[in-house]
Design a protein around this motif. Structure first.
Motif, short mmCIF file in Angstrom:
data_model
loop_
_atom_site.label_atom_id
_atom_site.label_comp_id
_atom_site.label_asym_id
_atom_site.label_seq_id
_atom_site.Cartn_x
_atom_site.Cartn_y
_atom_site.Cartn_z
N GLN A 1 0.61 -1.35 0.29
CA GLN A 1 0.05 -0.38 -0.19
C GLN A 1 0.65 1.31 0.01
N ARG A 2 0.43 1.87 -1.19
CA ARG A 2 1.64 3.13 -1.23
C ARG A 2 0.85 4.51 -0.17
N ASP A 3 1.66 5.02 0.43
CA ASP A 3 1.17 5.95 1.54
C ASP A 3 1.85 7.26 0.46
N PRO A 4 0.47 8.18 -0.08
CA PRO A 4 0.56 9.55 -0.49
C PRO A 4 1.44 10.07 -0.56
N ARG A 5 1.97 10.42 0.41
CA ARG A 5 2.65 10.96 0.73
C ARG A 5 4.30 10.30 0.61
N ASP A 6 4.33 9.34 -0.30
CA ASP A 6 5.50 8.45 -0.23
C ASP A 6 6.33 8.96 -1.83
N GLU A 7 7.63 9.55 -1.53
CA GLU A 7 7.78 9.69 -2.82
C GLU A 7 9.36 9.32 -3.20
N ARG A 8 9.50 8.52 -3.03
CA ARG A 8 10.42 7.44 -3.55
C ARG A 8 9.66 7.22 -4.69
N ALA B 1 10.55 2.05 -8.14
CA ALA B 1 12.13 1.15 -7.97
C ALA B 1 12.81 1.40 -6.56
N GLU B 2 12.81 1.86 -6.20
CA GLU B 2 12.90 2.49 -4.43
C GLU B 2 12.28 2.13 -3.82
N GLY B 3 10.87 2.06 -4.39
CA GLY B 3 10.00 1.51 -3.51
C GLY B 3 9.85 0.30 -2.88
N LEU B 4 9.91 -0.43 -4.75
CA LEU B 4 9.52 -1.34 -4.77
C LEU B 4 10.78 -2.84 -4.46
N ARG B 5 12.18 -2.00 -4.10
CA ARG B 5 13.05 -2.52 -3.42
C ARG B 5 13.79 -2.43 -2.03
N ALA B 6 12.40 -1.23 -1.23
CA ALA B 6 11.89 -1.20 0.12
C ALA B 6 10.97 -2.91 0.57
N ILE B 7 9.93 -2.79 -0.62
CA ILE B 7 9.00 -3.64 -0.28
C ILE B 7 10.14 -5.19 0.22
#
Length: 210
Positions: free
Chosen positions: A83-90, A93-99
């Motif tokens: 679930q992506r936080d609307p405030r997440d500015e990554r 690729a960065e978001g996928l790597r983090a999860i």
């Protein structure tokens, strides 16, 4: 000195017994497969009578389905949400790597729902096992969540041009993690960071090509 009354409720004892049965069934299924998992073996391993098993579960099929469900709920509660936080500015690729950096590291522990779920997927039987149905429904739910997560990064134009892209990428992630899990079961150990880099690269290239 006066004794302190027990604060444990009957419901607590029932849940402890239920979890003992689930744990015993999961261990036996891992050792003996679906056909080799019997109520007799479960009672012996758990130390509880057959009447206790049937108090909680209709039959072996229901028991193994509950093993899959219980294991999945335990696993998913500790995993990062798709679930992506609307405030997440990554970036994507960065978001996928983090999860993935968190989720793939739990796979070598061989969650019971994955082990038993894959075992049931490979078995062909006239009446579909309840655990197999639950496992497939769970995979669909997770895949849809991942697809929605990918979609949150896509522009309206990209979604219109390639409406199937998010689901295709979600299926790649699920299939890849399945493969990583199975590789660990046969002793083919992958470096999690290498695996994550490969998946992120595939996704980046697919989105760029779209």
């Amino acid at each position: 000195m006066p004794s302190t009354p027990s604060t444990r409720r009957p419901d607590d004892d029932r849940e402890i017994s239920r979890v003992r049965i689930l744990k015993a069934a999961a261990e036996i299924a891992a050792e003996c497969g679906y056909e080799g998992t019997t109520i007799s073996r479960v009672t012996k391993r758990s130390g509880l009578p057959a009447s206790s098993v049937y108090w909680f579960f209709r039959d072996k099929d229901h028991l193994l389905a509950e093993v899959v469900r219980h294991s999945f709920e335990q696993w998913i509660s500790a995993e990062p949400r798709w679930q992506r936080d609307p405030r997440d500015e990554r970036s994507l690729a960065e978001g996928l790597r983090a999860i993935l950096s968190r989720s793939v590291r739990t796979l070598p522990a061989a969650p019971d729902f994955l082990r038993i779920g894959h075992m049931l997927l490979l078995e062909s039987r006239e009446v579909e096992a309840e655990g197999r149905q639950y496992f497939l429904a769970t995979r669909d739910s997770v895949t849809n969540s991942i697809a929605a997560w990918f979609t949150s990064y896509f522009s309206t134009e990209l979604q219109a041009r390639h409406p199937e892209l998010a689901m295709d990428l979600a299926r790649i992630v699920v299939a890849s993690t399945d493969g990583l899990f199975l590789a660990h079961q046969v002793g083919d150990t992958w470096d999690p960071d290498d695996f994550i880099t490969i998946i992120v690269t595939i996704v980046e290239q697919a989105v760029a090509a779209a």
